[in-house]
Design a protein around this motif. Sequence first.
Motif, PDB file in Angstrom:
ATOM      1  N   PRO A   1       0.937  -1.247  -0.088  1.00  0.00           N
ATOM      2  CA  PRO A   1       0.115   0.094  -0.043  1.00  0.00           C
ATOM      3  C   PRO A   1       0.784   1.193   0.052  1.00  0.00           C
ATOM      4  O   PRO A   1       1.838   1.382   0.452  1.00  0.00           O
ATOM      5  N   LEU A   2       0.386   2.502  -0.726  1.00  0.00           N
ATOM      6  CA  LEU A   2       0.971   3.823  -0.533  1.00  0.00           C
ATOM      7  C   LEU A   2       2.454   3.661  -0.945  1.00  0.00           C
ATOM      8  O   LEU A   2       2.728   3.162  -2.003  1.00  0.00           O
TER       9      LEU A   2
ATOM     10  N   ASN B   1      -7.886  -3.542   6.223  1.00  0.00           N
ATOM     11  CA  ASN B   1      -7.440  -2.308   5.950  1.00  0.00           C
ATOM     12  C   ASN B   1      -6.825  -2.312   4.595  1.00  0.00           C
ATOM     13  O   ASN B   1      -5.651  -3.052   4.605  1.00  0.00           O
TER      14      ASN B   1
ATOM     15  N   ASN C   1      -5.415  -0.114   0.969  1.00  0.00           N
ATOM     16  CA  ASN C   1      -5.272   1.299   0.493  1.00  0.00           C
ATOM     17  C   ASN C   1      -4.791   1.234  -0.978  1.00  0.00           C
ATOM     18  O   ASN C   1      -4.455   0.307  -1.287  1.00  0.00           O
TER      19      ASN C   1
ATOM     20  N   SER D   1     -13.502  -2.342   2.864  1.00  0.00           N
ATOM     21  CA  SER D   1     -12.868  -2.886   1.806  1.00  0.00           C
ATOM     22  C   SER D   1     -13.636  -3.892   0.922  1.00  0.00           C
ATOM     23  O   SER D   1     -14.540  -4.597   1.553  1.00  0.00           O
TER      24      SER D   1
END
Length: 607
Positions: free
Chosen positions: A255-256, A280, A282, A315
Amino acid sequence: MTRWIFTSLALTAIVLTWTPHLPAQGHSPSPRPGTIVITAALVDHDMQVRPVPLHALLLTGARAESFATRTAIDGKASLVVPPGTYTLTSVAPIEFQGQRYRWKLELTVGSGGTSTVSLTNDNAAVEGAPTPAGPNAVGVRADPATALFERLSRSVFRIQAGLAHGTGFLTDTLGGVVITNAHVVEAAEGDEISAVVDSATRVRAQVLARDPEADIAVLRLHPDYVVHRFRIPLQHPVERAPVVPGERLVAMGYPLNQGLTITSGIASSVRAGAIISDVNINPGNSGGPLLNADGEAVAVNTFGDVSGRGGPGVSGSILMARAGPALARAAVELTQTPSPSSGVLPSMPTDQVDVGTVKAQADTADPDNYRDFAGRGVGGFEVTIQTPMQTLVAVKAYENDIAKDRKKREARAGLPESQRFSEVREYRDWAEYVGAPTAPVVSFAIIPKVGETGGSLFKRLMLGPNLKATYKFKGDVRGAQVFRNQEPVEPIKGGHAPMKVFVENQWVSLKDVADEGFYVFDVEILRPDASGAPPSIVVAIRDLKSPKDLKCTEVSADVVAQAWNDFESFYQQNRPQAGFHRANPGAASERKPAWSADFLKDDCKWS
């Protein structure tokens, strides 16, 4: 995708070994491979025999050699192996009517013989019934994240697609293909798609199939990079939903700006095509596996649903069953296209510049030395050369420009330094973990210029300057290539992405879309020769507005030398064995400019 239903036999496990007649004496042939024929079937509560389809199995020999296989839709599989003693093991248990079945059997394969193995209720290890979702469901299934991360971390890859990135995972189907989301790779051209399989290895990834409707893509890597890695089994439920609400799930991905990251949560609901959970995820997680406690991929992490008012949101992960059509197309493509190259591509350095050192240097640097780094006009574009030092110097200059009056007020008030406004202060030792420019790289940012259209300019000249002016982008990046001493250089990452502008008022109209480009290279591209002469660096841009010609520029020797010399402290601290000698732009004074040396003579319009 068809949901597979068990309809099969469950017999007591029988291992039959057939040994052929020995040949006539006087001749001893070398051992011939043997064949193992496997049938997996279970008997249900109604005494109906149901085959076990798509069940992953591992055959391990006495010398630690191993062979992987998977049952077909009819519950059957076969392997041809050298003669010897083997252990046949389930990769993951199969859930059937409230219980989990796993097999582990010993068998012997004779030279040239056939061994028949039946996997049934009677010879399976029954691992216990999964508790239905309820108040105590979480207590029954312990958090599997730690064990899963250790087991699967080498099978989950960062997928680089131009300027975007996502996640992909190695599966136990079609000989080991990689599954990701279609939207991860949709905007990239073929040679812009790669997989980072470990911190130092990035390789080409070939798109075998895309299913935009299901948002699934299937990729292939060169066999050398998958042969010794665990292949994540895909879950194919027999007679139930892939997960139940309340079931513990785990996501793995990139992620990110993070490295491989694992998060866990519970299934909130199961829809027709997706699992909704509180795991979670992203941007960057897209394409990664959503795993159950047994390590099976039950879905592909795809989207988030986040409230604009704050809160974690939920999600969404596309069910594994929806990958069926893309896998079917990939199976055909595998037989028709050659494997991608085995060559290793440049990857992002793992060592980082020391933020404190660069900040101290930026505080004393002369901003005039960096003015030629930015805003170089090349056709309808402006090109900026970026390094960690150049970035901090630019931030410092911006800070001094906008906060001139504020600094005077702070000085009069006697504020301590720690309380004064500072843009540079935000760059700290942890900056690398949030995407700040601390890697030892040089980047080329290519930004389209904005200009008034010819028709607008003519109208205002003829009818009056107070009429509304219409502006458009003057360039549109379709691609770029950087050359070092007239040789093309492969970027660590690079590509182009759209920038959208909508301005409409009584004076100006600017409504347009054009791509900007960004290309990142290892700092070694700037290394001077033994005399100290910096290399010739040429940037060639493909413009969608005039695709027949490249827009080219040669970076000045002063800029190349300054950019390289700024990394002196980094090399002393992090790469002393690599050696460092400063660049001297004067040593390149007698070198002919690239445009006068017939380089790209018929392709470029030089600036």
